[in-house]
Scaffold this motif. Structure first.
Motif, short mmCIF file in Angstrom:
data_model
loop_
_atom_site.label_atom_id
_atom_site.label_comp_id
_atom_site.label_asym_id
_atom_site.label_seq_id
_atom_site.Cartn_x
_atom_site.Cartn_y
_atom_site.Cartn_z
N GLY A 53 3.63 -29.78 -89.22
CA GLY A 53 2.25 -29.88 -88.72
C GLY A 53 1.90 -31.30 -88.32
O GLY A 53 1.19 -31.52 -87.32
N GLU A 54 2.39 -32.28 -89.08
CA GLU A 54 2.12 -33.68 -88.76
C GLU A 54 2.82 -34.10 -87.48
O GLU A 54 2.29 -34.89 -86.69
CB GLU A 54 2.54 -34.57 -89.92
N ARG A 55 4.03 -33.57 -87.27
CA ARG A 55 4.75 -33.92 -86.04
C ARG A 55 4.01 -33.39 -84.82
O ARG A 55 3.94 -34.05 -83.78
CB ARG A 55 6.18 -33.37 -86.09
N GLU A 56 3.46 -32.19 -84.94
CA GLU A 56 2.67 -31.63 -83.83
C GLU A 56 1.39 -32.44 -83.63
O GLU A 56 0.98 -32.71 -82.51
CB GLU A 56 2.32 -30.16 -84.12
N ALA A 57 0.78 -32.83 -84.75
CA ALA A 57 -0.44 -33.65 -84.67
C ALA A 57 -0.13 -35.01 -84.05
O ALA A 57 -0.98 -35.61 -83.38
CB ALA A 57 -1.04 -33.84 -86.06
N GLY A 58 1.10 -35.50 -84.24
CA GLY A 58 1.50 -36.78 -83.66
C GLY A 58 1.47 -36.74 -82.14
O GLY A 58 1.05 -37.72 -81.49
N VAL B 256 -8.93 -31.46 -85.34
CA VAL B 256 -8.61 -32.76 -84.74
C VAL B 256 -7.86 -32.55 -83.43
O VAL B 256 -8.17 -33.19 -82.41
CB VAL B 256 -7.74 -33.61 -85.70
N VAL B 257 -6.89 -31.65 -83.46
CA VAL B 257 -6.06 -31.43 -82.27
C VAL B 257 -6.87 -30.80 -81.14
O VAL B 257 -6.90 -31.33 -80.02
CB VAL B 257 -4.84 -30.55 -82.62
N CYS B 258 -7.54 -29.68 -81.42
CA CYS B 258 -8.25 -29.00 -80.32
C CYS B 258 -9.44 -29.83 -79.84
O CYS B 258 -9.67 -29.96 -78.63
CB CYS B 258 -8.69 -27.60 -80.75
N GLY B 259 -10.18 -30.44 -80.79
CA GLY B 259 -11.32 -31.28 -80.38
C GLY B 259 -10.87 -32.49 -79.60
O GLY B 259 -11.44 -32.83 -78.56
#
Length: 605
Positions: free
Chosen positions: A509-514, A292-295
């Motif tokens: 991990g969720e904070r980074e994804a945020g 999700v993050v890289c894409g």
């Protein structure tokens, strides 16, 4: 797996490296290896983590790699070589285990039964005195004597976990050692193994709750949070092989340190372990997050650096940016299969991965979105687990994990997704007809469209709303796309803000994804919020639907029009009434962020 050709009664090596090379040559000459140099490298890497030299003159070097053609065991004897053994004594009996990368459950069980016999003093003495290869085979093929409990049953219940980096020898020897000693002492004990075929005899929340204490004999990372509040004794895996009585006695005597969870509390962990659903779901989400993050970042950058064109949306024409966009789209395409595959793998171990991946790909194909992917993952996992439980003839056991389970599970998941696909198509057509019957530009239509956009984020309901808005642009009614453009970006921006406002509500991990989700929202990529919705759907989805609905209503009242089939602040150049567009996004995002954090706060309480 141990054949006559793999036995060498007189090893000539005088050092550890020479013995390893000699045993590798025995396996290679017997046809067990594809690449002996690669296998030797893997074996030495395993020795570098901790020596496989045990006590009583035994050493069990081993490796699991694609350099192995078929599972095999080589046996050799020497007069004694320094192998850095636990007791400091020279090793004389060597068992080298070669396991292929795709070793099946039955292969590992056979190997573990073989090595576990070495715990028996009588077996070791016979092996030292055997004169021929046939005698060695006969000794190892003898049925192991059943240990009879000669002690009165003692109070207390001990649970344990064993794990080693490779998971084909020490893991099972340690488990057997603890179980056997428990029987001798009259102690009830349950041991979970974390081997190369996954978790076996898994400890339940009830097991942990009633345990007197916990023994963790592991040389690799395992899930420790489930032991929060319990007294835990942590030792290397070889300690359970050499001193099982000492560990059991210490546990019964209340020794060990109380384990403090690294997460938000023992109560929630026990609940999650009991249901299993949350654990399986988070396994899928955690593996999906990097995609999700890289894409999302790649797509966002390619669109941001290219711009938006009225009437056609994202205008990516530069070859480099087009390649960047294609790379991001490819990563997004793997998102749902990975979510589904790793949910299934968490449920059924490795046999669940293939049907889960296929189920996720089918969810993409039928347009079921991430919710369809979650359904496919759980279906694949529980089907594979059911097939694993079948009692089959011994001859079929070796091919169960690599052929029967994946084939049956994938086929059944395919049937399920086929029956899901047809209703989805009909439902999308029905929703489109309903939307066409509403008055363009009305507040109620905006509310419905806003909620639809945020409900499944790229799924069938989202697609109906988006395609309806895009079609209205071609008919000269861009005021329908305006509220949609606002709703598109509120879920990821809202979740990004939520992680910043209350970081303690979210894992690292969720904070980074945020942060990544916030950036994706600015470019109009709704899917940035999917990891949060998948991990906590009953709190996240209502929150982003409310925020998107309110934002869309504000945009409708403000007569916001979007002339491009896209959303988010990036379409600002082709939007009419820009101020109301921005206000709608800000208000909707804040509502989503505040609401989801309030709901998560209640969840904690």
């Amino acid at each position: 797996m141990l054949e006559k050709k793999y036995i060498k009664l007189k090893l000539t090596g005088e050092t550890k490296d020479e013995i390893l090379q000699e045993l590798v040559d025995v396996l290679d000459n017997g046809g067990a290896l594809e690449n002996k140099d690669e296998f030797l490298k893997v074996v030495k890497a395993r020795e570098a983590t901790s020596s496989t030299g045990l006590e009583e003159g035994i050493a069990i070097p081993h490796g699991k790699t694609k350099a192995v053609r078929k599972p095999a065991v080589a046996f050799g004897r020497s007069n004694g070589v320094d192998f850095n053994s636990l007791d400091g004594e020279p090793s004389k009996l060597f068992f080298m285990i070669a396991a292929p990368e795709d070793a099946t459950d039955s292969h590992i069980e056979t190997l573990s039964k073989l090595t576990n016999k070495l715990l028996d003093d009588e077996v070791r003495e016979k092996l030292e005195n055997a004169k021929t290869e046939d005698e060695i085979l006969n000794i190892l093929n003898e049925e192991k004597k059943e240990i009879i409990n000669s002690s009165e049953k003692r109070e207390g219940y001990v649970v344990a976990v064993t794990a080693c980096p490779v998971g084909i020898a020490h893991t099972y020897m340690a488990a057997d050692s603890l179980v056997n000693k428990g029987k001798e002492l009259g102690v009830e004990i349950k041991v979970e193994t974390n081997g190369s075929v996954g978790v076996k005899n898994e400890l339940t929340a009830e097991d942990i709750k009633r345990a007197t204490g916990v023994i963790v004999a592991a040389d690799k990372t395992i899930d420790m949070d489930r032991f929060a509040g319990k007294k835990v004794i942590q030792v290397p895996v070889k300690q359970a092989i050499r001193a099982p009585k000492e560990l059991i006695e210490k546990t019964l005597n209340g020794e060990g340190e109380i384990y403090k969870s690294s997460s938000n509390g023992k109560k929630e962990i026990q609940k999650n372990e009991k249901t299993g659903i949350y654990k399986h779901l988070m396994n899928g989400v955690s593996h999906m997050l990097p995609l999700v993050v890289c894409g999302g970042v790649l797509i966002a950058l390619s669109i941001a650096l290219s711009g938006i064109k009225a009437g056609s949306g994202a205008d990516v024409t530069n070859p480099f940016f087009k390649s960047m966009l294609d790379l991001g789209v490819a990563a997004f395409g793997l998102m749902i299969p990975i979510l589904s595959g790793y949910i299934a793998m968490s449920i059924a171990d490795r046999p669940g991965l293939a049907p889960g991946l296929v189920g996720g790909a089918l969810a993409n194909t039928v347009g079921a979105g991430f919710l369809g992917g979650m359904v496919a993952g759980f279906a694949a996992g529980y089907i594979a687990k059911w097939v694993k439980s079948w009692n089959v003839p011994e001859g079929l056991k070796p091919i169960m994990p690599i052929f029967v389970i994946p084939l049956v599970s994938t086929s059944l998941v395919g049937v399920i997704m086929y029956f899901i696909g047809a209703p989805i198509s009909g439902f999308m057509n029905m929703l489109t007809d309903v939307l066409k019957g509403m008055e363009a530009g009305s507040v109620f239509l905006a509310l419905i469209l806003g909620c639809m956009i945020s409900f499944d984020m790229g799924g069938p309901i989202n697609k109906v709303a988006f395609l309806f808005g895009s079609a209205m642009i071609t008919q000269g009614v861009p005021t329908v796309m305006g509220p949609i453009a606002v709703a598109i970006c509120i879920p990821p921006i809202g979740m990004g803000i939520a992680t910043m406002m209350a970081p303690k509500n979210y894992e690292v991990g969720e904070r980074e994804a945020g942060k990544a989700a916030f950036a994706m929202g600015l470019i109009g990529i709704t899917e940035g919020a999917i990891p949060f919705a998948a991990a906590d759907p009953f709190r996240v989805i209502p929150s982003i639907m409310v925020g998107s609905g309110v934002g869309a209503v504000i945009a409708a009242i403000g007569k916001v029009a979007d002339h491009a089939p896209h959303g988010g602040p990036i379409v600002l150049p082709v939007v009419d009434n820009k101020l109301m567009f921005i206000i709608a996004i800000v208000v909707g995002s804040l509502i989503s962020a505040i609401m989801v954090n309030i709901l998560k706060k209640f969840k904690k309480q």
